[in-house]
Design an enzyme around this catalytic site. Sequence first.
Site, mmCIF file in Angstrom:
data_model
loop_
_atom_site.group_PDB
_atom_site.id
_atom_site.type_symbol
_atom_site.label_atom_id
_atom_site.label_comp_id
_atom_site.label_asym_id
_atom_site.label_seq_id
_atom_site.Cartn_x
_atom_site.Cartn_y
_atom_site.Cartn_z
ATOM 1 N N ARG A 1 0.826 -1.220 0.000
ATOM 2 C CA ARG A 1 0.000 0.000 0.000
ATOM 3 C C ARG A 1 0.855 1.264 0.000
ATOM 4 N NH1 ARG A 1 -5.537 -1.045 1.770
ATOM 5 N NH2 ARG A 1 -5.948 -2.958 0.650
ATOM 6 N N ARG B 1 -3.987 6.002 0.722
ATOM 7 C CA ARG B 1 -4.629 7.230 1.213
ATOM 8 C C ARG B 1 -3.783 8.067 2.152
ATOM 9 N NH1 ARG B 1 -9.742 4.038 2.909
ATOM 10 N NH2 ARG B 1 -7.991 2.622 3.127
ATOM 11 N N TYR C 1 -13.601 -13.470 0.406
ATOM 12 C CA TYR C 1 -14.415 -12.336 -0.072
ATOM 13 C C TYR C 1 -15.664 -12.821 -0.806
ATOM 14 C CZ TYR C 1 -11.027 -8.820 1.321
ATOM 15 O OH TYR C 1 -10.221 -7.999 2.055
HETATM 16 O O1 CP3 Z 1 0.219 0.492 -3.136
HETATM 17 C C1 CP3 Z 1 -0.073 -0.714 -3.308
HETATM 18 O O2 CP3 Z 1 0.256 -1.614 -2.517
HETATM 19 C C2 CP3 Z 1 -0.741 -1.098 -4.610
HETATM 20 C C3 CP3 Z 1 -2.099 -1.298 -4.686
HETATM 21 C C4 CP3 Z 1 -2.922 -2.259 -3.836
HETATM 22 C C5 CP3 Z 1 -4.215 -1.915 -3.400
HETATM 23 N N1 CP3 Z 1 -4.798 -3.025 -2.850
HETATM 24 C C6 CP3 Z 1 -4.833 -0.600 -3.550
HETATM 25 C C7 CP3 Z 1 -5.985 -0.249 -2.714
HETATM 26 C C8 CP3 Z 1 -2.702 -3.583 -3.478
HETATM 27 C C9 CP3 Z 1 -1.465 -4.421 -3.656
HETATM 28 C C10 CP3 Z 1 -3.909 -4.052 -2.863
HETATM 29 C C11 CP3 Z 1 -4.109 -5.431 -2.402
HETATM 30 C C12 CP3 Z 1 -5.279 -5.713 -1.568
HETATM 31 N N2 CP3 Z 1 -6.579 -5.337 -1.750
HETATM 32 C C13 CP3 Z 1 -5.255 -6.569 -0.459
HETATM 33 C C14 CP3 Z 1 -4.047 -7.295 0.008
HETATM 34 C C15 CP3 Z 1 -3.247 -6.452 0.891
HETATM 35 C C16 CP3 Z 1 -3.813 -6.449 2.266
HETATM 36 O O3 CP3 Z 1 -4.116 -5.350 2.736
HETATM 37 O O4 CP3 Z 1 -3.902 -7.520 2.841
HETATM 38 C C17 CP3 Z 1 -6.558 -6.662 0.058
HETATM 39 C C18 CP3 Z 1 -7.015 -7.461 1.250
HETATM 40 C C19 CP3 Z 1 -7.396 -5.892 -0.783
HETATM 41 C C20 CP3 Z 1 -8.861 -5.709 -0.672
HETATM 42 C C21 CP3 Z 1 -9.184 -4.317 -0.325
HETATM 43 N N3 CP3 Z 1 -8.994 -3.265 -1.172
HETATM 44 C C22 CP3 Z 1 -9.777 -3.831 0.859
HETATM 45 C C23 CP3 Z 1 -10.127 -4.681 2.068
HETATM 46 C C24 CP3 Z 1 -9.929 -2.465 0.693
HETATM 47 C C25 CP3 Z 1 -10.614 -1.533 1.645
HETATM 48 C C26 CP3 Z 1 -9.812 -1.238 2.838
HETATM 49 C C27 CP3 Z 1 -8.912 -0.080 2.554
HETATM 50 O O5 CP3 Z 1 -7.723 -0.140 2.883
HETATM 51 O O6 CP3 Z 1 -9.447 0.898 2.000
HETATM 52 C C28 CP3 Z 1 -9.397 -2.108 -0.566
HETATM 53 C C29 CP3 Z 1 -9.318 -0.757 -1.176
HETATM 54 C C30 CP3 Z 1 -7.976 -0.291 -1.660
HETATM 55 N N4 CP3 Z 1 -7.077 -1.031 -2.372
HETATM 56 C C31 CP3 Z 1 -7.451 1.028 -1.526
HETATM 57 C C32 CP3 Z 1 -6.222 1.054 -2.187
HETATM 58 C C33 CP3 Z 1 -5.296 2.227 -2.370
HETATM 59 C C34 CP3 Z 1 -8.159 2.184 -0.873
HETATM 60 C C35 CP3 Z 1 -9.287 2.579 -1.732
HETATM 61 C C36 CP3 Z 1 -9.497 4.048 -1.776
HETATM 62 O O7 CP3 Z 1 -8.718 4.752 -2.412
HETATM 63 O O8 CP3 Z 1 -10.516 4.487 -1.205
#
Ligand code: CP3
Length: 356
Positions: free
Chosen positions: A42, A46, A168
């Site tokens: 990540r 944000r 999921y």
């Molecule tokens: O910077 C990076 O690492 C690249 C992008 C990336 C995102 N998600 C962007 C994202 C990667 C590699 C992921 C993987 C991901 N997505 C995982 C595995 C990593 C982990 O945290 O275990 C998981 C479980 C997800 C599923 C997911 N996506 C959830 C549960 C959420 C909501 C919770 C949250 O953190 O907002 C997301 C949304 C998400 N994925 C965001 C980002 C930048 C935030 C969305 C936004 O901009 O509002």
Amino acid sequence: MNPSPTPHSAAPRTPAGRWSDSLFMRACRREPVERTPVWLMRQAGRYLPEYRAVRGRVGFMELCKTPSLAAEVMLATVDRLGVDAAIIFSDLLPILEPMGMDLEFAAGEGPVIHNPVREAADVARVHELSSLDSLSYVFDCVRATRAGLDDSLPVIGFAGAPFTLAGYCIEGGTSKSWLHTKSLMYRSPSAWHDLMDRLARAVSAYLVAQLDAGAQVVQVFDSWVGCLCPDDYRRYVLPHSRLAMAAAAARAPVIHFATGNPALLPLLAEAGGTVIGVDWRIGLDEAWKAIGHDRAIQGNLDPAVLLGNRDTVRQRTLDVLAAAGGRPGHIFNLGHGVHPQTPVENVLELIAAVKG
Ligand code: CP3
């Protein structure tokens, strides 16, 4: 392991692929490096004001589906942070759309799947991923990221592991206990294995297509599998995770990442992975012993440490490096993603501390 996968004809590439001599790729191969490579899960998220500005204009799924913008978000982040690799900007869940899941990222709620799989009979409506065409935006994002990135740095592709994706599909969103998931697994093992097999084959093809598009390495996220005990991991998950990773692993390094349960580490290594990703719930030295020193390791600072003061961030970063003990094959990362409330200066402090 082949660090320079077959070039995709459409991808603009440097013939020599300087990335194969990068700190990151050498660490994957457990070769000695001048300093430990670092990137953060990540890293584009944000906590960064620039990311929030983009998100003020574009919805999350729209961003994922606009390859030029998604690539730009990651490339700007890599520049700003000075990290040693770019993971593509995408998410775990879009692969589920062409498999029949009705996915939405609702504002402030995280992912929601409106048609979850709850009973054995529901597994039949999870389609085989017979074509990758509708995911072409992901492969275009890999190409755009590779084309825009300095050729001394690798691009990381990624996918969810079968268990985390099944979680999921079954819960319809994130869960603390994953009880619907476990309930289906214990009540209907044959439907469970059916679903896991379908997901594993989809993930396998998806990872290989990311390598074809120009990624140098892929990471498989089993973010929530730590809720299982080792026996259940072996019985219900391991063969599927192994299948999901095998084809990609024949061509490139695979990072196999999970959180929440250090007792699973030897089994994660058994399932596969050139590099095993570990969280903070175990010391890095102890984790490496459990995994075996014949594997590289990625981790493992608690992302919550980044909510402390800068001296603490620096000290705890150095503690992780000390636990790695200078052995070849350590990639510095957090044990899980950067929290949205993290001060940017603390992220920069961590990276500066790793770089010495
Ligand atoms: O910077 C990076 O690492 C690249 C992008 C990336 C995102 N998600 C962007 C994202 C990667 C590699 C992921 C993987 C991901 N997505 C995982 C595995 C990593 C982990 O945290 O275990 C998981 C479980 C997800 C599923 C997911 N996506 C959830 C549960 C959420 C909501 C919770 C949250 O953190 O907002 C997301 C949304 C998400 N994925 C965001 C980002 C930048 C935030 C969305 C936004 O901009 O509002």
